[in-house]
Scaffold this motif. Structure first.
Motif, short mmCIF file in Angstrom:
data_model
loop_
_atom_site.label_atom_id
_atom_site.label_comp_id
_atom_site.label_asym_id
_atom_site.label_seq_id
_atom_site.Cartn_x
_atom_site.Cartn_y
_atom_site.Cartn_z
N GLY A 271 0.81 -1.20 0.00
CA GLY A 271 0.00 0.00 0.00
C GLY A 271 0.86 1.26 0.00
N ALA A 272 0.22 2.40 -0.18
CA ALA A 272 0.96 3.65 -0.38
C ALA A 272 1.77 4.07 0.84
CB ALA A 272 -0.02 4.75 -0.76
N GLU A 273 1.19 3.98 2.03
CA GLU A 273 1.86 4.50 3.23
C GLU A 273 3.10 3.70 3.58
OE1 GLU A 273 0.84 5.53 7.93
OE2 GLU A 273 -0.77 5.00 6.54
N LEU A 274 2.98 2.37 3.62
CA LEU A 274 4.13 1.54 3.96
C LEU A 274 5.20 1.62 2.88
CD1 LEU A 274 5.58 -0.46 5.77
CD2 LEU A 274 4.22 -2.30 4.74
N ALA A 275 4.80 1.63 1.61
CA ALA A 275 5.78 1.71 0.53
C ALA A 275 6.62 2.97 0.65
CB ALA A 275 5.08 1.67 -0.83
N ALA A 276 5.99 4.09 0.98
CA ALA A 276 6.72 5.35 1.09
C ALA A 276 7.72 5.34 2.24
CB ALA A 276 5.73 6.50 1.28
N SER A 277 7.48 4.49 3.25
CA SER A 277 8.37 4.45 4.41
C SER A 277 9.55 3.50 4.22
CB SER A 277 7.58 4.02 5.65
OG SER A 277 7.25 2.64 5.60
N LEU A 278 9.53 2.69 3.15
CA LEU A 278 10.60 1.71 2.91
C LEU A 278 11.65 2.32 2.01
CD1 LEU A 278 8.37 -1.46 2.35
CD2 LEU A 278 9.66 -0.86 4.41
N GLY A 279 12.87 2.46 2.52
CA GLY A 279 13.92 3.13 1.76
C GLY A 279 14.29 2.45 0.46
N ASP A 280 14.13 1.12 0.40
CA ASP A 280 14.48 0.40 -0.82
C ASP A 280 13.27 0.19 -1.73
OD1 ASP A 280 13.17 -1.43 0.75
OD2 ASP A 280 14.65 -3.02 0.54
N LEU A 281 12.17 0.90 -1.43
CA LEU A 281 10.99 0.84 -2.29
C LEU A 281 10.62 2.27 -2.71
CD1 LEU A 281 9.14 -1.21 -3.57
CD2 LEU A 281 7.63 -1.03 -1.59
N GLY A 282 9.94 3.00 -1.87
CA GLY A 282 9.68 4.41 -2.17
C GLY A 282 8.24 4.71 -2.54
N ALA A 283 7.89 5.98 -2.45
CA ALA A 283 6.53 6.44 -2.70
C ALA A 283 6.08 6.06 -4.11
CB ALA A 283 6.44 7.95 -2.51
N GLY A 284 4.89 5.49 -4.19
CA GLY A 284 4.29 5.15 -5.47
C GLY A 284 4.71 3.84 -6.06
N GLU A 285 5.79 3.22 -5.56
CA GLU A 285 6.27 1.98 -6.18
C GLU A 285 5.33 0.81 -5.94
OE1 GLU A 285 8.85 1.30 -8.25
OE2 GLU A 285 8.98 3.47 -8.40
N HIS A 286 4.48 0.89 -4.92
CA HIS A 286 3.53 -0.20 -4.66
C HIS A 286 2.58 -0.42 -5.82
CE1 HIS A 286 1.07 3.30 -3.85
NE2 HIS A 286 0.00 2.53 -3.85
N ARG A 287 2.42 0.58 -6.67
CA ARG A 287 1.46 0.46 -7.78
C ARG A 287 1.91 -0.53 -8.84
NH1 ARG A 287 2.03 6.14 -7.91
NH2 ARG A 287 2.83 5.94 -10.04
N HIS A 288 3.20 -0.89 -8.84
CA HIS A 288 3.76 -1.63 -9.96
C HIS A 288 3.94 -3.13 -9.72
CE1 HIS A 288 4.28 2.35 -11.45
NE2 HIS A 288 5.25 2.65 -10.62
N PHE A 289 3.53 -3.64 -8.56
CA PHE A 289 3.75 -5.06 -8.29
C PHE A 289 2.72 -5.62 -7.33
CE2 PHE A 289 6.00 -3.11 -4.73
CZ PHE A 289 5.68 -3.95 -3.66
N VAL A 290 2.62 -6.95 -7.36
CA VAL A 290 1.93 -7.70 -6.32
C VAL A 290 2.76 -8.93 -6.04
CG1 VAL A 290 0.48 -8.95 -7.99
CG2 VAL A 290 -0.24 -8.78 -5.61
#
Length: 281
Positions: free
Chosen positions: A229-248
């Protein structure tokens, strides 16, 4: 300019096959890329560090001998942060890439057992089989949990559905592990999703409006479905804001009931991914 003090990772291996190619790193026996029918099928974070000792974010991390924090060892185990031996697969039928990991002093300090693990990656025109095998070489029985933490690239998580789990109850790890009844509907992604489905035997299908991927498992009893989801993805340094949209992540796993092996016994779990024609094509 000062040199980078981090140890460099071994160079990844590439293999071409009919209709595409795969790329895998001996570090973690980690599948980085599956390019099939003109499209990359796996997600690899643009912000992953590729630093020795740090897990790679994306592709297919190998989770062994501990899933998550279900044990006393490091989260998701030791296999994904160690360099595996590359196996000689020249002339193998079917062609593929192979890696082996055996116990050594550093592994026994964390998980005090002797073992041999192998990962074999076998691509074909529209299909990919990833198999993890574990043999107990210890004089005592061993127990472990394991998973293939597969990051599937999707067009947009908002339009992505996972079919085939409609009749299964699940543990909702995003809500403290509460047991939830079957949803009677495909899995949708509206915020963080972190679920463990038990005893999943039928093929699953992932659709995102552009493609259809069938997932089957051998040897693994459970399925894990995850998107931060958006909030946790943004808090992960090796992922980043918005990157959750591109995978499952749809993971073949044995989590809820650990695998037990007597001395000399072996186990194999595999995940098979097949690209299928989407509707209208």
């Amino acid at each position: 300019m000062a040199s980078d003090p981090r140890p460099s990772l071994p160079a990844p291996l590439c293999l071409e096959f009919d209709g595409g190619h795969i790329q895998a790193s001996p570090f973690g026996a980690h599948l980085l890329s599956w390019h099939c029918l003109g499209r990359e099928r796996l997600y690899l974070s643009p912000h992953t560090s590729f630093g020795a000792g740090k897990a790679i974010r994306g592709g297919v991390p190998v989770i062994f001998p501990q899933f998550g924090e279900r044990g006393d060892g490091p989260r998701h185990g030791i296999a994904r942060t160690l360099t595996w031996e590359t196996l000689d697969t020249a002339g193998a039928v079917p062609p593929g890439l192979g890696f082996r990991l055996g116990d050594r002093e550093e592994t026994r300090r964390i998980w005090p057992y002797r073992f041999e693990a192998e990962l074999n990656i076998e691509p074909a025109a529209q299909r990919l089989r990833i198999a993890l095998s574990v043999r107990n070489t210890d004089p005592n029985p061993i127990q472990f949990t394991a998973a293939l933490h597969t990051y599937l690239r999707v067009a947009d998580i908002a339009g992505t559905l996972v079919h085939g789990l409609e009749d299964r109850s699940y543990l909702d790890s995003a809500r403290g592990g509460v047991l939830c009844p079957p949803s009677d509907a495909p899995v949708r992604f509206e915020g963080e999703v972190d679920r463990i489905y038990a005893d999943t035997r039928q093929p699953l299908r992932v659709t995102d409006g552009e493609q259809l991927l069938r997932l089957e498992a051998e040897g693994f009893a459970d399925t894990v479905v995850w998107n931060p989801g958006a909030e946790l993805a943004a808090s992960l340094g090796d992922l980043g804001a918005g990157e959750h949209r591109h995978f499952v992540c749809v993971e073949a796993a044995s989590v809820l009931q650990p695998v037990r092996l007597e001395p000399g016994a072996a186990w194999t779990g595999a995940q098979i991914l097949t690209v299928e024609p989407s509707a209208g094509h």
